[in-house]
Design an enzyme around this catalytic site. Structure first.
Site, short mmCIF file in Angstrom:
data_model
loop_
_atom_site.label_atom_id
_atom_site.label_comp_id
_atom_site.label_asym_id
_atom_site.label_seq_id
_atom_site.Cartn_x
_atom_site.Cartn_y
_atom_site.Cartn_z
N ASP A 26 72.21 2.16 -8.94
CA ASP A 26 72.20 3.30 -9.59
C ASP A 26 73.86 3.34 -9.78
O ASP A 26 74.20 2.61 -10.41
CB ASP A 26 71.68 4.23 -8.44
CG ASP A 26 70.97 5.76 -10.03
OD1 ASP A 26 71.67 6.09 -10.05
OD2 ASP A 26 70.17 6.13 -9.19
N HIS A 34 70.79 5.30 -15.70
CA HIS A 34 71.66 5.01 -14.51
C HIS A 34 72.61 4.28 -14.25
O HIS A 34 71.94 3.04 -13.16
CB HIS A 34 69.92 5.78 -13.04
CG HIS A 34 70.55 7.28 -13.17
ND1 HIS A 34 71.23 8.05 -11.92
CD2 HIS A 34 69.45 7.84 -13.91
CE1 HIS A 34 70.66 9.31 -12.38
NE2 HIS A 34 69.84 9.11 -12.91
N ASP A 58 64.53 7.48 -15.72
CA ASP A 58 64.24 9.29 -15.61
C ASP A 58 66.09 9.09 -16.19
O ASP A 58 67.16 8.52 -16.41
CB ASP A 58 64.39 9.05 -13.96
CG ASP A 58 65.74 8.60 -13.17
OD1 ASP A 58 65.43 7.04 -13.25
OD2 ASP A 58 65.93 8.49 -12.76
N GLU A 59 65.98 10.17 -16.28
CA GLU A 59 67.13 10.96 -17.12
C GLU A 59 67.86 10.18 -17.62
O GLU A 59 69.43 10.13 -17.19
CB GLU A 59 68.28 11.08 -15.33
CG GLU A 59 67.19 12.67 -14.28
CD GLU A 59 68.13 12.78 -12.87
OE1 GLU A 59 68.30 13.30 -12.83
OE2 GLU A 59 68.13 11.42 -12.39
N ASP A 73 67.44 27.17 4.91
CA ASP A 73 68.05 27.52 4.17
C ASP A 73 69.13 28.64 5.28
O ASP A 73 69.40 29.44 5.73
CB ASP A 73 67.27 28.79 3.10
CG ASP A 73 68.65 29.85 2.02
OD1 ASP A 73 69.55 29.31 1.53
OD2 ASP A 73 67.78 30.80 1.17
C1 ACM Z 1 64.50 11.37 -9.95
O1 ACM Z 1 64.81 11.67 -9.00
N1 ACM Z 1 65.99 11.41 -11.10
C2 ACM Z 1 63.43 10.10 -9.88
#
Ligand code: ACM
Ligand code: ZN
Length: 470
Positions: A134, A198, A261-262, A365
């Site tokens: 990452d 990432h 992702d992202e 919480d």
């Molecule tokens: C993720 O939670 N970015 C896969």
């Protein structure tokens, strides 16, 4: 003396046959080879004088042993084991019963991972998804790209003065040790190399692979970053090949997780090389470049005999370069990606961040609880209630839902003991969801069994959350 068998996950059926098994020692189990319908099926037979496991496969025998191990952990007291005589018939609802550990944001030791794998297997979890790369650290040695581990595995720790570095990577021997340990516990290790976003750690190591050329650093902040691999630079394909050759050598699993992702598209939008690639491929919009990369990744893995799994973004902007049918979709942004993917013929793993599968979320919480509240509280009850097959999945596609998974992202984790606190008992809830028949599930009953199960986790030295479950 307990009249009832209490284990997690709850078995398919328990038939009490009367009387008790009593022993002053932990007995040897007799195993019998029998035909079974499910590859992981077992029958645990407790009579007054012996314990027998009937199964067809080593995995079935192992699951039977783990159910028995649970009973020993809670019922062997003051030098005596007492169990009600029973026949337990058991097999899983789903074949994918997963847990993901983010070893980039926090670098867990080999010993921690092995111990965790052992305890996961006690719950019949059978997939360890190993998030190895990452922005904040690259943990996989790739011989052709030595700087990935020399530079990309280390980052500044912002909690301390600038000069404090943290990090590390797993050696080939470490990886082999973990894979073999997991295999002995019937857990398959699925490596994840997150591409093409990432990837700050890659860019810090090889700045030529980015759109701007840098400067870059292995990120010491948490978040989503604009710098990603340059889609217009074909050298990224050489990197992918080297990574996949390494993974194919080290990991026997049929699956490799490619992330996806992202990915932010700002850099590609502004990059002449990416724009040129877009024109060459006849694409209209920049996000489509990701589907071109995804298709390459999936095919390169198929050439190496592996099946790709990706986060649900791999379905996005894929009109021109459709997601190859072999690719498995891991649905994390809720269940929508999984519904879309299964209804278009892809296999799916459900791990919705909206339904208690993200173990970096708080379980209660309170300011005093570790974790965050980005998608609300992920109480144990929420995890327990996650149903992997949503009603929107067409009947004929339900068999494409392989199962479910919990993930521990490690931005907010500073020690293995904190990781355990986030994992347990939520993974126990997930384990029941992916193993036990839906109609047999009952949260009140689970909560009662959890009280007994906590003693087992205590005996194993697990740090567990003990607060409210709802
Ligand atoms: C993720 O939670 N970015 C896969
Ligand atoms: Zn570029």
């Amino acid at each position: 003396m307990k009249e009832k068998i209490s284990v997690i996950p709850k078995p398919v059926s328990i038939n009490y046959t009367g009387g008790f098994f009593k022993s002053n020692t932990v007995p040897q189990i007799i195993t019998k080879n029998v035909n079974a319908k499910n590859a992981e099926e077992y029958k645990l037979v407790i009579t007054q004088d012996q314990i027998t496991i009937e199964a067809e496969t080593p995995a079935g025998v192992y699951h039977g042993q783990q159910t028995f191990r649970q009973l020993v952990l809670s019922e062997y007291k003051n030098g005596e084991l007492v169990l009600p005589c029973a026949e337990i018939t058991d097999y899983p609802r789903f074949s994918w019963r997963g847990f993901m550990l983010d070893c980039s944001r926090y670098f867990y030791s080999v010993e921690f991972i092995k111990n965790l794998i052992d305890i996961l297997s006690l719950h019949h979890i059978n997939r360890f998804h190993w998030h190895l790369t990452d922005d904040q650290g690259w943990r996989l040695p790739v011989a052709e790209y030595p700087l990935l581990t020399e530079i990309g595995s280390r980052r500044v720790d912002r909690r301390y003065p600038e000069s404090t570095y943290v990090g590390g990577f797993y050696t080939e021997n470490d990886i082999k040790e973990i894979v073999s340990f997991a295999s002995s516990r019937h857990i398959e290790v699925i490596p994840e190399v997150d591409l093409p976003g990432h990837t700050s750690a890659v860019l810090a190591s090889y700045p030529g692979l980015g759109c701007t050329g840098g400067p870059y650093r292995t990120e010491d902040r948490f978040g989503i970053f604009e710098d990603v691999l340059c889609a217009g630079n074909d050298k990224i394909l050489d990197l992918f090949a080297a990574i996949f050759d390494t993974l194919a050598k080290l990991f026997p699993s049929q699956w490799v997780h490619i992330g996806g992702d992202e990915v932010l598209f700002n850099r590609w939008q502004e990059c002449p090389k990416c724009q040129k690639k877009l024109a060459e491929l006849g694409l209209n919009k920049i996000p489509e470049l990701q589907s071109w990369i995804t298709q390459k990744l999936v095919k390169m893995l198929l050439e190496r005999g592996k099946t790709a799994i990706g986060w649900d973004e791999i379905l996005d902007a894929s009109e021109k370069f459709p997601l190859p049918k072999e690719a498995v979709v891991m649905s994390w942004r809720g269940k929508a990606g999984g519904i879309k993917a299964s209804n278009s013929g892809h296999k799916v793993i459900m791990t919705p961040n909206t339904e208690g599968c993200y173990l970096d979320h708080k379980q209660f919480d309170s300011k005093e609880e570790p974790g965050h509240l980005l998608q609300g509280v992920a109480a144990v009850y929420k995890t327990y209630s996650m149903e992997p097959i949503p009603s929107e999945v067409k009947n004929e596609n339900t068999n494409l839902i392989l199962g479910g998974q919990c993930n521990l992202w490690s931005e907010v984790i500073y020690a293995g003991k904190i990781a355990e606190y986030m994992i347990f008992p939520r993974i126990c809830a997930l384990a029941e969801t992916v193993w036990t028949p839906k109609e047999e599930k009952d949260f009140e009953d689970f909560s009662k069994r959890l009280e007994v199960h906590r003693l087992r986790l205590d005996a194993l030295g697990v740090n567990q959350y003990r607060g409210a479950l709802k």
